[in-house]
Write a protein that holds these residues in place. Sequence first.
Motif, PDB file in Angstrom:
ATOM      1  N   ILE A 137       0.853  -1.195   0.000  1.00 27.97           N
ATOM      2  CA  ILE A 137       0.000   0.000   0.000  1.00 27.97           C
ATOM      3  C   ILE A 137       0.886   1.240   0.000  1.00 27.97           C
ATOM      4  O   ILE A 137       1.913   1.281   0.691  1.00 27.97           O
ATOM      5  N   CYS A 138       0.465   2.247  -0.763  1.00 29.16           N
ATOM      6  CA  CYS A 138       1.147   3.544  -0.712  1.00 29.16           C
ATOM      7  C   CYS A 138       0.118   4.645  -0.930  1.00 29.16           C
ATOM      8  O   CYS A 138      -0.965   4.400  -1.444  1.00 29.16           O
ATOM      9  N   SER A 162      -0.715   8.730  -2.384  1.00 33.96           N
ATOM     10  CA  SER A 162      -0.422   9.474  -3.607  1.00 33.96           C
ATOM     11  C   SER A 162       0.890  10.248  -3.516  1.00 33.96           C
ATOM     12  O   SER A 162       1.596  10.389  -4.524  1.00 33.96           O
ATOM     13  N   ASP A 163       1.248  10.717  -2.321  1.00 32.83           N
ATOM     14  CA  ASP A 163       2.511  11.440  -2.170  1.00 32.83           C
ATOM     15  C   ASP A 163       3.699  10.525  -2.482  1.00 32.83           C
ATOM     16  O   ASP A 163       4.617  10.904  -3.205  1.00 32.83           O
ATOM     17  N   TYR A 164       3.669   9.307  -1.935  1.00 31.45           N
ATOM     18  CA  TYR A 164       4.757   8.359  -2.183  1.00 31.45           C
ATOM     19  C   TYR A 164       4.764   7.921  -3.645  1.00 31.45           C
ATOM     20  O   TYR A 164       5.825   7.772  -4.257  1.00 31.45           O
ATOM     21  N   PHE A 165       3.585   7.728  -4.214  1.00 28.91           N
ATOM     22  CA  PHE A 165       3.464   7.345  -5.622  1.00 28.91           C
ATOM     23  C   PHE A 165       4.118   8.419  -6.505  1.00 28.91           C
ATOM     24  O   PHE A 165       4.856   8.110  -7.441  1.00 28.91           O
ATOM     25  N   ARG A 172      -4.148  -7.779  -8.000  1.00 30.63           N
ATOM     26  CA  ARG A 172      -5.339  -6.928  -7.926  1.00 30.63           C
ATOM     27  C   ARG A 172      -4.953  -5.592  -7.316  1.00 30.63           C
ATOM     28  O   ARG A 172      -4.105  -5.525  -6.436  1.00 30.63           O
ATOM     29  N   THR A 173      -5.609  -4.566  -7.771  1.00 31.29           N
ATOM     30  CA  THR A 173      -5.304  -3.239  -7.259  1.00 31.29           C
ATOM     31  C   THR A 173      -6.545  -2.353  -7.290  1.00 31.29           C
ATOM     32  O   THR A 173      -7.437  -2.561  -8.110  1.00 31.29           O
ATOM     33  N   TYR A 174      -6.587  -1.439  -6.376  1.00 29.25           N
ATOM     34  CA  TYR A 174      -7.627  -0.412  -6.391  1.00 29.25           C
ATOM     35  C   TYR A 174      -7.120   0.812  -5.654  1.00 29.25           C
ATOM     36  O   TYR A 174      -6.111   0.755  -4.948  1.00 29.25           O
ATOM     37  N   SER A 175      -7.812   1.899  -5.848  1.00 24.26           N
ATOM     38  CA  SER A 175      -7.423   3.149  -5.203  1.00 24.26           C
ATOM     39  C   SER A 175      -8.613   3.721  -4.452  1.00 24.26           C
ATOM     40  O   SER A 175      -9.755   3.533  -4.843  1.00 24.26           O
ATOM     41  N   HIS A 186      -6.197  13.027  -0.885  1.00 24.97           N
ATOM     42  CA  HIS A 186      -5.068  12.137  -1.123  1.00 24.97           C
ATOM     43  C   HIS A 186      -5.632  10.781  -1.544  1.00 24.97           C
ATOM     44  O   HIS A 186      -6.717  10.387  -1.119  1.00 24.97           O
ATOM     45  N   THR A 187      -4.890  10.100  -2.359  1.00 26.71           N
ATOM     46  CA  THR A 187      -5.330   8.801  -2.844  1.00 26.71           C
ATOM     47  C   THR A 187      -4.443   7.723  -2.245  1.00 26.71           C
ATOM     48  O   THR A 187      -3.229   7.893  -2.132  1.00 26.71           O
ATOM     49  N   THR A 188      -5.054   6.618  -1.848  1.00 27.36           N
ATOM     50  CA  THR A 188      -4.316   5.463  -1.367  1.00 27.36           C
ATOM     51  C   THR A 188      -4.407   4.379  -2.424  1.00 27.36           C
ATOM     52  O   THR A 188      -5.499   4.043  -2.878  1.00 27.36           O
ATOM     53  N   TYR A 189      -3.247   3.857  -2.816  1.00 28.89           N
ATOM     54  CA  TYR A 189      -3.177   2.792  -3.823  1.00 28.89           C
ATOM     55  C   TYR A 189      -2.882   1.482  -3.115  1.00 28.89           C
ATOM     56  O   TYR A 189      -1.947   1.407  -2.317  1.00 28.89           O
ATOM     57  N   LYS A 190      -3.675   0.451  -3.405  1.00 33.05           N
ATOM     58  CA  LYS A 190      -3.518  -0.846  -2.757  1.00 33.05           C
ATOM     59  C   LYS A 190      -3.312  -1.919  -3.815  1.00 33.05           C
ATOM     60  O   LYS A 190      -4.036  -1.981  -4.795  1.00 33.05           O
ATOM     61  N   PHE A 191      -2.304  -2.762  -3.583  1.00 31.18           N
ATOM     62  CA  PHE A 191      -1.968  -3.855  -4.498  1.00 31.18           C
ATOM     63  C   PHE A 191      -1.994  -5.150  -3.708  1.00 31.18           C
ATOM     64  O   PHE A 191      -1.372  -5.253  -2.658  1.00 31.18           O
ATOM     65  N   TYR A 192      -2.725  -6.175  -4.198  1.00 32.78           N
ATOM     66  CA  TYR A 192      -2.863  -7.475  -3.516  1.00 32.78           C
ATOM     67  C   TYR A 192      -2.533  -8.597  -4.486  1.00 32.78           C
ATOM     68  O   TYR A 192      -2.885  -8.551  -5.642  1.00 32.78           O
TER      69      TYR A 192
END
Length: 124
Positions: free
Chosen positions: A70-71, A73-76, A106-109, A116-122
């Motif tokens: 998980i990250c 939007s700032d880190y992205f 799989r991913t979603y935001s 701010h957006t949180t990006y999640k990757f599974y």
Amino acid sequence: MWLKLGRSKPKSLADELRSLSKVKQTEEKAEKKKEKAEMKELAKNEAPIMFDYLKQEFVISAKKGRDYWICNSDYFKKIMVRNSLHSDADYLYKEVKKICKRNKIRTYSIVEWDEHTTYKFYWN
């Protein structure tokens, strides 16, 4: 009276202004569409670079026993700067999402209340 004589109705100032603004709006719309297409193409070209970097993060996370990464939007965006990527973050995420799907990740935001957006990757 102008209809009886076969003459057209004289244009009012509002009609002239409306026609001028429509021309300008059409030009601006075409320009925005062109810019959007260029940004999408740029994101499509930069997505493999971003995915290669994220792949390293996924491996580190998997070695720690996690089946997600998980990250925010700032880190992205920091990752984008580090890798000299200049496309829009949203377009880039959409292209990275396509690559993730091909790799069965799989991913979603989620857009938070503070924009701010949180990006999640599974990958479980």
